[in-house]
Design a protein around this motif. Structure first.
Motif, PDB file in Angstrom:
ATOM      1  N   LEU A  90      53.582  50.988  40.358  1.00 51.33           N
ATOM      2  CA  LEU A  90      53.904  49.829  41.187  1.00 51.33           C
ATOM      3  C   LEU A  90      52.980  49.767  42.402  1.00 51.33           C
ATOM      4  N   ARG A  91      52.762  50.908  43.041  1.00 51.42           N
ATOM      5  CA  ARG A  91      51.866  50.952  44.208  1.00 51.42           C
ATOM      6  C   ARG A  91      50.429  50.626  43.820  1.00 51.42           C
ATOM      7  N   LEU A  92      50.008  51.067  42.644  1.00 48.37           N
ATOM      8  CA  LEU A  92      48.645  50.768  42.194  1.00 48.37           C
ATOM      9  C   LEU A  92      48.446  49.269  41.979  1.00 48.37           C
ATOM     10  N   TYR A  93      49.438  48.614  41.391  1.00 45.46           N
ATOM     11  CA  TYR A  93      49.353  47.161  41.226  1.00 45.46           C
ATOM     12  C   TYR A  93      49.273  46.476  42.592  1.00 45.46           C
ATOM     13  N   LEU A  94      50.075  46.941  43.533  1.00 48.36           N
ATOM     14  CA  LEU A  94      50.094  46.320  44.856  1.00 48.36           C
ATOM     15  C   LEU A  94      48.801  46.588  45.624  1.00 48.36           C
ATOM     16  N   ALA A  95      48.217  47.759  45.430  1.00 53.97           N
ATOM     17  CA  ALA A  95      46.951  48.053  46.095  1.00 53.97           C
ATOM     18  C   ALA A  95      45.894  47.025  45.694  1.00 53.97           C
ATOM     19  N   ASP A  96      45.873  46.664  44.429  1.00 55.88           N
ATOM     20  CA  ASP A  96      44.942  45.656  43.925  1.00 55.88           C
ATOM     21  C   ASP A  96      45.186  44.305  44.592  1.00 55.88           C
ATOM     22  N   ALA A  97      46.453  43.874  44.618  1.00 52.00           N
ATOM     23  CA  ALA A  97      46.779  42.565  45.181  1.00 52.00           C
ATOM     24  C   ALA A  97      46.539  42.512  46.688  1.00 52.00           C
ATOM     25  N   LEU A  98      46.949  43.550  47.386  1.00 49.24           N
ATOM     26  CA  LEU A  98      46.818  43.553  48.844  1.00 49.24           C
ATOM     27  C   LEU A  98      45.355  43.602  49.270  1.00 49.24           C
ATOM     28  N   GLU A  99      44.520  44.201  48.457  1.00 48.07           N
ATOM     29  CA  GLU A  99      43.078  44.177  48.745  1.00 48.07           C
ATOM     30  C   GLU A  99      42.563  42.743  48.722  1.00 48.07           C
ATOM     31  N   ARG A 100      42.980  41.978  47.723  1.00 46.27           N
ATOM     32  CA  ARG A 100      42.537  40.583  47.625  1.00 46.27           C
ATOM     33  C   ARG A 100      43.017  39.772  48.833  1.00 46.27           C
ATOM     34  N   ILE A 101      44.270  39.985  49.224  1.00 41.05           N
ATOM     35  CA  ILE A 101      44.828  39.247  50.356  1.00 41.05           C
ATOM     36  C   ILE A 101      44.122  39.631  51.643  1.00 41.05           C
ATOM     37  N   GLU A 102      43.899  40.916  51.829  1.00 39.48           N
ATOM     38  CA  GLU A 102      43.242  41.393  53.054  1.00 39.48           C
ATOM     39  C   GLU A 102      41.839  40.813  53.186  1.00 39.48           C
ATOM     40  N   ILE A 103      41.085  40.840  52.116  1.00 35.30           N
ATOM     41  CA  ILE A 103      39.713  40.320  52.162  1.00 35.30           C
ATOM     42  C   ILE A 103      39.718  38.813  52.400  1.00 35.30           C
ATOM     43  N   SER A 104      40.637  38.113  51.764  1.00 38.16           N
ATOM     44  CA  SER A 104      40.729  36.664  51.950  1.00 38.16           C
ATOM     45  C   SER A 104      41.055  36.317  53.394  1.00 38.16           C
ATOM     46  N   LEU A 105      41.961  37.061  54.011  1.00 43.43           N
ATOM     47  CA  LEU A 105      42.314  36.806  55.405  1.00 43.43           C
ATOM     48  C   LEU A 105      41.148  37.122  56.336  1.00 43.43           C
ATOM     49  N   THR A 278      53.659  38.602  47.908  1.00 36.72           N
ATOM     50  CA  THR A 278      52.339  39.020  47.424  1.00 36.72           C
ATOM     51  C   THR A 278      51.914  38.164  46.238  1.00 36.72           C
ATOM     52  N   ARG A 279      52.830  37.938  45.330  1.00 33.43           N
ATOM     53  CA  ARG A 279      52.548  37.104  44.158  1.00 33.43           C
ATOM     54  C   ARG A 279      52.075  35.717  44.571  1.00 33.43           C
ATOM     55  N   MET A 280      52.766  35.086  45.521  1.00 32.07           N
ATOM     56  CA  MET A 280      52.413  33.731  45.928  1.00 32.07           C
ATOM     57  C   MET A 280      51.022  33.679  46.560  1.00 32.07           C
ATOM     58  N   LEU A 281      50.710  34.643  47.410  1.00 31.76           N
ATOM     59  CA  LEU A 281      49.417  34.624  48.089  1.00 31.76           C
ATOM     60  C   LEU A 281      48.278  34.924  47.123  1.00 31.76           C
ATOM     61  N   VAL A 282      48.500  35.855  46.205  1.00 32.27           N
ATOM     62  CA  VAL A 282      47.460  36.173  45.223  1.00 32.27           C
ATOM     63  C   VAL A 282      47.175  34.961  44.341  1.00 32.27           C
ATOM     64  N   LYS A 283      48.215  34.241  43.942  1.00 34.09           N
ATOM     65  CA  LYS A 283      48.013  33.058  43.113  1.00 34.09           C
ATOM     66  C   LYS A 283      47.283  31.956  43.881  1.00 34.09           C
ATOM     67  N   ALA A 284      47.498  31.895  45.198  1.00 30.17           N
ATOM     68  CA  ALA A 284      46.771  30.910  46.016  1.00 30.17           C
ATOM     69  C   ALA A 284      45.289  31.273  46.095  1.00 30.17           C
ATOM     70  N   ILE A 285      44.997  32.565  46.161  1.00 29.60           N
ATOM     71  CA  ILE A 285      43.609  33.034  46.257  1.00 29.60           C
ATOM     72  C   ILE A 285      42.907  32.929  44.916  1.00 29.60           C
ATOM     73  N   CYS A 286      43.599  33.343  43.862  1.00 26.99           N
ATOM     74  CA  CYS A 286      43.027  33.361  42.505  1.00 26.99           C
ATOM     75  C   CYS A 286      43.962  32.596  41.571  1.00 26.99           C
ATOM     76  N   PRO A 287      43.834  31.285  41.467  1.00 29.39           N
ATOM     77  CA  PRO A 287      44.777  30.474  40.685  1.00 29.39           C
ATOM     78  C   PRO A 287      44.913  30.898  39.226  1.00 29.39           C
ATOM     79  N   ASN A 288      43.868  31.489  38.667  1.00 26.50           N
ATOM     80  CA  ASN A 288      43.900  31.886  37.256  1.00 26.50           C
ATOM     81  C   ASN A 288      44.275  33.351  37.062  1.00 26.50           C
TER      82      ASN A 288
END
Length: 326
Positions: A90-105, A278-288
């Motif tokens: 679970l943490r590994l999946y979140l590490a991936d998503a949070l990286e995308r959000i952090e870079i986008s911000l 996290t799901r909502m923000l990742v989908k906003a960053i990467c719609p696909n």
């Protein structure tokens, strides 16, 4: 009080667990897990299998629950290990998503502020920051403002950075990094701090990019995700913990999936809400993206237990209708 618990070998640790009712079907494997993962870390995952008793405070008369050493019948060592591995993934999946959000911000902040000034992040002016946000005390009773606290944190991050680009910039251009360079040394906490000082129109502009129409809600989400990022980075137990940072929710109907959490305080203090954000923000960053589907598949594989005490996803504050909107 003096601490009186002695050091114990891995074999002694295992024997202690067995004396408390832990079923160990493969002692060699259990000893290997204790040696690799540690008794104390694993104890967080067999804690839910402990029996509890009601106790009354002799002074106040208040009734509370107390964890006993004894485990529920049929609790196996592997039950705790499977929960540990579920939580790790679970943490590994979140590490991936949070990286995308952090870079986008980082991009959001550098693009918005950099358009006004290359060094907006170190200039406490009304053009960049809301005076009421940036100049308020950092903590209750503190003489340090939020902006000054941010600046101290930022300077520390730059000073500790070992990145080649920081050294190259200092050698060729000077001491102060422009914001599009500076954001690359920011951690999630520093990003949250910087965002919280922006003028309302700027916070709203960034929030809108992620489908959120309330800047206060979005600010609380970023703060909560910085807390989540710390849990993930420090390999802390996540799946059933109580979170200390409760995110705000929009008004009913504004973001349909949020309605499942409105009025349900039990879910507001559990990690599933942070997963949904996290799901909502990742989908906003990467719609696909298929990240949310991979995470849903993982959640659907919550480990079964041999113990008579059965655990499920309710421990992480999941909503009954989550599959309908996820």
């Amino acid at each position: 009080m003096a601490y009186n618990r002695p050091w114990q070998s891995f074999r002694e640790q295992l024997e202690l667990l067995k004396s408390r009712g832990m079923v160990v079907t493969d002692e060699a494997a259990a000893l290997d897990c204790l040696a690799r993962m540690g008794y104390y870390r694993l104890s967080a995952y067999w804690y839910p299998f402990r029996q509890f008793e009601l106790v009354q405070n002799s002074k106040t008369g208040k009734i509370s629950t107390k964890a006993m050493d004894a485990l529920h019948p049929d609790t196996q060592f592997v039950d705790a290990v499977r929960l540990y591995l579920f939580d790790k993934q679970l943490r590994l999946y979140l590490a991936d998503a949070l990286e995308r959000i952090e870079i986008s911000l980082r991009v959001d902040l550098s693009y918005l502020l950099g358009k006004r000034s290359s060094f907006a992040h170190v200039e406490n002016t009304k053009a960049h920051f809301h005076p009421g946000f940036a100049n308020r005390p950092f903590r209750k009773g503190s003489q340090q403002s939020c902006f000054d606290a941010w600046l101290v944190k930022y300077r520390g991050l730059v000073a500790r950075s070992k990145e080649d680009f920081v050294r190259h910039y200092h050698d060729n251009h000077g001491d102060e990094l422009p914001i599009w360079v500076a954001v690359e040394v920011l951690d999630f906490g520093a990003i949250s701090q910087l965002f919280s000082m922006l003028n309302v129109k700027d916070q709203l502009a960034i929030a809108n990019r992620y489908g959120v129409n309330d800047w206060q809600v979005f600010k609380s989400w970023i703060f909560s995700l910085s807390y989540l990022r710390n849990l993930v980075a420090h390999h802390s137990r996540l799946w059933n913990r109580n979170i200390t940072s409760k995110p705000k929710l929009p008004k009913r109907g504004e973001i349909p999936w949020c309605d499942s959490f409105i009025g349900n305080e039990d879910t507001r203090f559990k990690p599933f809400l942070l997963l949904a954000i996290t799901r909502m923000l990742v989908k906003a960053i990467c719609p696909n993206t298929q990240w949310h589907n991979r995470l849903a598949e993982h959640l659907n594989q919550f480990p079964e237990q041999n113990s008579s005490k059965k655990l499920d996803l309710n421990g992480m504050g999941i909503t009954q209708d989550w599959r309908e909107w996820w």
